[in-house]
Design a protein around this motif. Sequence first.
Motif, PDB file in Angstrom:
ATOM      1  N   ILE A  13       0.810  -1.218   0.000  1.00 26.13           N
ATOM      2  CA  ILE A  13       0.000   0.000   0.000  1.00 26.13           C
ATOM      3  C   ILE A  13       0.845   1.272   0.000  1.00 26.13           C
ATOM      4  O   ILE A  13       0.307   2.365  -0.189  1.00 26.13           O
ATOM      5  N   LEU A 235      -3.743   1.237  12.825  1.00 25.53           N
ATOM      6  CA  LEU A 235      -2.445   1.541  12.231  1.00 25.53           C
ATOM      7  C   LEU A 235      -2.553   2.566  11.120  1.00 25.53           C
ATOM      8  O   LEU A 235      -1.582   3.232  10.796  1.00 25.53           O
ATOM      9  N   GLY A 255       2.855  -1.048   7.895  1.00 22.76           N
ATOM     10  CA  GLY A 255       3.678  -1.682   6.876  1.00 22.76           C
ATOM     11  C   GLY A 255       2.983  -1.711   5.530  1.00 22.76           C
ATOM     12  O   GLY A 255       2.226  -0.783   5.184  1.00 22.76           O
ATOM     13  N   ALA A 257       0.758  -3.819   4.383  1.00 22.62           N
ATOM     14  CA  ALA A 257      -0.628  -4.306   4.399  1.00 22.62           C
ATOM     15  C   ALA A 257      -0.964  -5.162   3.178  1.00 22.62           C
ATOM     16  O   ALA A 257      -1.876  -4.831   2.407  1.00 22.62           O
ATOM     17  N   ILE A 260      -4.622  -5.923   1.834  1.00 19.77           N
ATOM     18  CA  ILE A 260      -5.492  -4.975   1.111  1.00 19.77           C
ATOM     19  C   ILE A 260      -4.765  -4.251  -0.031  1.00 19.77           C
ATOM     20  O   ILE A 260      -5.359  -3.410  -0.705  1.00 19.77           O
ATOM     21  N   ASN A 267      -6.044   3.333   3.961  1.00 21.90           N
ATOM     22  CA  ASN A 267      -6.253   4.616   4.621  1.00 21.90           C
ATOM     23  C   ASN A 267      -4.990   5.470   4.435  1.00 21.90           C
ATOM     24  O   ASN A 267      -3.921   5.094   4.916  1.00 21.90           O
ATOM     25  N   ASP A 307     -11.071   0.306   6.849  1.00 20.76           N
ATOM     26  CA  ASP A 307     -10.469   0.026   8.171  1.00 20.76           C
ATOM     27  C   ASP A 307     -11.137   0.849   9.269  1.00 20.76           C
ATOM     28  O   ASP A 307     -11.094   0.478  10.441  1.00 20.76           O
TER      29      ASP A 307
HETATM   30  P1  ATP Z   1       4.342  -5.652   6.987  1.00 18.56           P
HETATM   31  O1  ATP Z   1       5.053  -6.923   7.144  1.00 18.56           O
HETATM   32  O2  ATP Z   1       4.699  -4.894   5.763  1.00 18.56           O
HETATM   33  O3  ATP Z   1       4.335  -4.810   8.238  1.00 18.56           O
HETATM   34  P2  ATP Z   1       1.769  -6.545   7.841  1.00 18.56           P
HETATM   35  O4  ATP Z   1       1.052  -7.743   7.335  1.00 18.56           O
HETATM   36  O5  ATP Z   1       2.344  -6.546   9.213  1.00 18.56           O
HETATM   37  O6  ATP Z   1       2.831  -6.082   6.756  1.00 18.56           O
HETATM   38  P3  ATP Z   1       0.715  -3.984   8.340  1.00 18.56           P
HETATM   39  O7  ATP Z   1       0.907  -3.019   7.243  1.00 18.56           O
HETATM   40  O8  ATP Z   1       1.628  -3.877   9.519  1.00 18.56           O
HETATM   41  O9  ATP Z   1       0.740  -5.390   7.705  1.00 18.56           O
HETATM   42  O10 ATP Z   1      -0.785  -3.946   8.764  1.00 18.56           O
HETATM   43  C1  ATP Z   1      -1.390  -4.776   9.736  1.00 18.56           C
HETATM   44  C2  ATP Z   1      -2.910  -4.746   9.527  1.00 18.56           C
HETATM   45  O11 ATP Z   1      -3.382  -3.400   9.562  1.00 18.56           O
HETATM   46  C3  ATP Z   1      -3.329  -5.305   8.174  1.00 18.56           C
HETATM   47  O12 ATP Z   1      -4.522  -6.059   8.313  1.00 18.56           O
HETATM   48  C4  ATP Z   1      -3.573  -4.092   7.343  1.00 18.56           C
HETATM   49  O13 ATP Z   1      -4.549  -4.286   6.345  1.00 18.56           O
HETATM   50  C5  ATP Z   1      -4.019  -3.038   8.338  1.00 18.56           C
HETATM   51  N1  ATP Z   1      -3.523  -1.723   7.886  1.00 18.56           N
HETATM   52  C6  ATP Z   1      -2.278  -1.237   8.025  1.00 18.56           C
HETATM   53  N2  ATP Z   1      -2.153  -0.029   7.465  1.00 18.56           N
HETATM   54  C7  ATP Z   1      -3.358   0.262   6.947  1.00 18.56           C
HETATM   55  C8  ATP Z   1      -3.866   1.380   6.219  1.00 18.56           C
HETATM   56  N3  ATP Z   1      -3.115   2.444   5.908  1.00 18.56           N
HETATM   57  N4  ATP Z   1      -5.160   1.329   5.826  1.00 18.56           N
HETATM   58  C9  ATP Z   1      -5.920   0.292   6.127  1.00 18.56           C
HETATM   59  N5  ATP Z   1      -5.517  -0.780   6.808  1.00 18.56           N
HETATM   60  C10 ATP Z   1      -4.246  -0.810   7.220  1.00 18.56           C
END
Ligand code: ATP
Length: 326
Positions: A13, A235, A255, A257, A260, A267, A307
């Motif tokens: 994302i 997040l 991170g 994500a 999605i 977001n 979210d």
């Molecule tokens: P990474 O290993 O890159 O951190 P991750 O699987 O840990 O990936 P995160 O980006 O940390 O994913 O996100 C954790 C959860 O929060 C996911 O379900 C993700 O969809 C949601 N999330 C994180 N950022 C956003 C955002 N900007 N908008 C919507 N949902 C988000």
Amino acid sequence: MTEEIVVIPGDGIGQEVVPAAREVLETVGDFDFVEARAGDHVLESEGAALPDETFDLAASADATLFGAAGESAADVIIPLRRAVDSFVNVRPAKAYPGVDALRPETDLVFLRENTEGVYGGHEQRLTEDLSTLTRVITDSASRRLARFACEYVEEGEWDGFTVAHKANVMRETDGRFKTAVEDVAGKRSVETDDALMDALAMNLCLFPEEYGVIVCPNLAGDMLSDLAAGLVGGLGLLPSANLGPDRGLFEPVHGTAPDIAGQGIANPSATILSAAMLLDSLGYGEESQAVHAAVEGVLADGPHTPDLGGDAATDEVTAAVIDRLD
Ligand code: ATP
Ligand code: MG
């Protein structure tokens, strides 16, 4: 002089939320944007997740806006923080009206030491049975962080700050950290109190309203700021700034994500708020506040991405923020 801003969307994302934040920056200022590449998709094509060219750009630009990197995150973000010589990671965790939060009264800012502690230490495997880690705390880094913290609370009109530590157990390292930070604050007449980091974790959950700016060693800051992310509901809202003496690197706390990514529903708020921190670092205080207020307005009134319980796309939220700026 037009400031140069390096833009690194990265993976997942990041490709969606960084362009959104760039649009917001374009609305409020006249900057030279330089797009740069980093992340898993670059590793596949170029053999390095962070090409030298990207490192060099971040090391010389006025500011860098970064999205996220997937598997290669550590190989990207750690060198990038070094590229800007970042000594402090600023992580606000604030609950916003209109967004479900576990603790709606939360309004915290973590100032995390960004160069040493256990992350700056040396890990060693000594025998088949024994591994060790040296924890590094220096007077100079602790004092530099403290000077920053004093300026931060003075400018933001906070009452003072809390020093998080575990000096009752790590007497030498955290003892040094606490003494150095308190000494700097004392000489500048900035009020401080201190908190044992374990008790602080519990108290932040129970009484977040009793805290404001919290100055932390590296690992404690990492953990406590994630805990606070949980208090404010999501997040997708949390920005951060890695600041160095001359420039900064700004990134959302979240991170890539992958669940999605590619759907256009991420977001953009965390990255737009990171861009607001970037504006502030360049001296555009008014513009920074305007962006902050615009995001706050959209969080209060919608539209919201899924979210946050809405059905709006990234584009629609970004357009709503820009509408409030025009
Ligand atoms: P990474 O290993 O890159 O951190 P991750 O699987 O840990 O990936 P995160 O980006 O940390 O994913 O996100 C954790 C959860 O929060 C996911 O379900 C993700 O969809 C949601 N999330 C994180 N950022 C956003 C955002 N900007 N908008 C919507 N949902 C988000
Ligand atoms: Mg993650």
